[in-house]
Design an enzyme around this catalytic site. Sequence first.
Site, PDB file in Angstrom:
ATOM      1  N   CYS A  74     -33.244 -30.711   4.963  1.00 25.20           N
ATOM      2  CA  CYS A  74     -33.744 -30.282   3.655  1.00 25.20           C
ATOM      3  C   CYS A  74     -33.421 -28.792   3.466  1.00 25.20           C
ATOM      4  CB  CYS A  74     -35.252 -30.494   3.585  1.00 25.20           C
ATOM      5  SG  CYS A  74     -35.981 -29.823   2.067  1.00 25.20           S
TER       6      CYS A  74
ATOM      7  N   HIS B 117     -35.343 -33.195   8.736  1.00 28.17           N
ATOM      8  CA  HIS B 117     -36.246 -32.264   9.416  1.00 28.17           C
ATOM      9  C   HIS B 117     -35.528 -31.087  10.061  1.00 28.17           C
ATOM     10  CE1 HIS B 117     -37.751 -36.461   9.578  1.00 28.17           C
ATOM     11  NE2 HIS B 117     -38.806 -35.891   9.037  1.00 28.17           N
TER      12      HIS B 117
ATOM     13  N   THR C   3     -42.859 -26.754   6.817  1.00 32.20           N
ATOM     14  CA  THR C   3     -42.872 -26.908   5.357  1.00 32.20           C
ATOM     15  C   THR C   3     -43.870 -27.946   4.871  1.00 32.20           C
ATOM     16  OG1 THR C   3     -41.102 -28.566   5.388  1.00 32.20           O
ATOM     17  CG2 THR C   3     -40.433 -26.245   5.191  1.00 32.20           C
TER      18      THR C   3
ATOM     19  N   CYS D 224     -43.303 -26.312   1.225  1.00 36.03           N
ATOM     20  CA  CYS D 224     -42.380 -26.667   0.154  1.00 36.03           C
ATOM     21  C   CYS D 224     -43.126 -27.033  -1.127  1.00 36.03           C
ATOM     22  CB  CYS D 224     -41.443 -27.788   0.604  1.00 36.03           C
ATOM     23  SG  CYS D 224     -42.059 -29.457   0.349  1.00 36.03           S
TER      24      CYS D 224
ATOM     25  N   ASN E 135     -46.468 -34.946   5.981  1.00 33.00           N
ATOM     26  CA  ASN E 135     -46.988 -34.634   4.650  1.00 33.00           C
ATOM     27  C   ASN E 135     -47.886 -35.750   4.127  1.00 33.00           C
ATOM     28  OD1 ASN E 135     -45.477 -36.191   2.274  1.00 33.00           O
ATOM     29  ND2 ASN E 135     -43.981 -35.835   3.893  1.00 33.00           N
TER      30      ASN E 135
ATOM     31  N   GLU F 241     -39.345 -31.173  12.822  1.00 28.47           N
ATOM     32  CA  GLU F 241     -39.060 -29.948  12.081  1.00 28.47           C
ATOM     33  C   GLU F 241     -39.422 -28.718  12.906  1.00 28.47           C
ATOM     34  OE1 GLU F 241     -40.629 -27.289   8.343  1.00 28.47           O
ATOM     35  OE2 GLU F 241     -40.859 -29.464   8.155  1.00 28.47           O
TER      36      GLU F 241
ATOM     37  N   CYS G 168     -39.406 -36.587  -2.719  1.00 30.75           N
ATOM     38  CA  CYS G 168     -39.049 -35.231  -3.127  1.00 30.75           C
ATOM     39  C   CYS G 168     -37.524 -35.121  -3.118  1.00 30.75           C
ATOM     40  CB  CYS G 168     -39.661 -34.204  -2.189  1.00 30.75           C
ATOM     41  SG  CYS G 168     -39.037 -34.322  -0.482  1.00 30.75           S
TER      42      CYS G 168
ATOM     43  N   SER H 289     -45.458 -39.550   9.224  1.00 32.92           N
ATOM     44  CA  SER H 289     -45.113 -38.624   8.150  1.00 32.92           C
ATOM     45  C   SER H 289     -46.173 -37.537   8.045  1.00 32.92           C
ATOM     46  CB  SER H 289     -45.005 -39.377   6.822  1.00 32.92           C
ATOM     47  OG  SER H 289     -44.983 -38.474   5.729  1.00 32.92           O
TER      48      SER H 289
END
Length: 308
Positions: free
Chosen positions: A96, A74, A164, A194, A224, A126, A12, A222
Site C-alpha cells: 500500500c 502490508h 497504519t 491511513c 483494521n 506490516e 480501501c 485483519s
Amino acid sequence: MQVILANPRGFCAGVERAIAIVERALQKFGAPIYVRHEVVHNKFVCDDLRAKGAVFIEELNEVPSGSTVIFSAHGVSKAVRDEAETRGLKVFDATCPLVTKVHVEVGKMRHQAREVVMIGHKGHPEVEGTMGQSKDGMYLVETADDVRRLKVNSPDQLSFVTQTTLSVDDASVVIDALRAQFPEVQGPKKDDICYATQNRQDAVKALTEQCDMLIVVGSPNSSNSRRLKEVALARGVDAYLVDGPEEISADWLLGKSRVGVTAGASAPEILVERVVDRVKLLTGASVEQLAGVEEGVSFPLPKELLAG
C-alpha cells in the site's frame, strides 16, 4: 428491527490495488503467481485468488527460480527485497502506498541518525516490514506500559512512526506516553494511520450512537477489522467480527432493535450483502445506510501490468 450500514466501509484503495495487481499478473503471465504473505487479510479474497492460480507463500525460498512474486499490501523488509533481487525473481510490489510512505519516513529518520520507535502489533506483517527498513536503531512498542519500560540510546534524537491500521484512540494513548517519557521525541509530519482506517473507525463511532449491536465483516487476522470491533466495544455496544453470514448466531439478535453493519478495509462488499441478507432472513429487518465521507481515493497499478 433495522439494519444500519456504516459508510464508508469495506475495501480501501490500497486493498483494491493489491487485489488488482494479483489478478492482472495472473491474466498477463498465467498461473501460478506467487504472493508473499496473504495479499490482504481476508479469507474470501485469498480463497478467490487461489482458485485463479495465486500461490500464497511465507518465505521466498518457496518460490521457484524464474517465477513471478508479488509482495503483499502490508509491505516487506529490505532483506526480503534484497533476497528477491539476488534470486532474480520478477517482482510486483503491492505494498500500500501509505505503508510505503512510512518506510520512506523511517529511511529519512535513520539517515538523520535518529532512532525510531514504531507503535504497532508485534508479529503483524506490516510491522515486520517497517521494522525491517533498518538493521538497527529501531524499537517496537504496543502499549503505554511498553513505552515506560523502553530504554533508548539517544533520547534527544528520537522519532516515532505507527502501523497504519491501529485504533486512532489507542495510538494516541501510546503517543502521549512517548511524549511524556521522551519530551524531545518527534513524530511524522503527517499522521501515519491511513485515511481508510480512520474513516471506518469514525463511521463506527457514529453508528454506535444509533445501534445496540454491531457486526463487523472481516477476517480474524485483519488488524483494521479487529480495531472496528474494539471501537464499538469500548463505547459499550455489543460487537462481533465475522468472516461471513454463516457465523452469525440468531441468539446475538435477540432483544436488539437496531443492528449496525460495517466491514474492514480488506472485506468485499459481497460479504456485507450476504451478512445483511442473513440478518434480514432471521429478523425481517429493514435496511438503511448512514451518510458518510466520500473517499474517492485510488492508487495506480504498475505500468507493466497496464500495458497489453
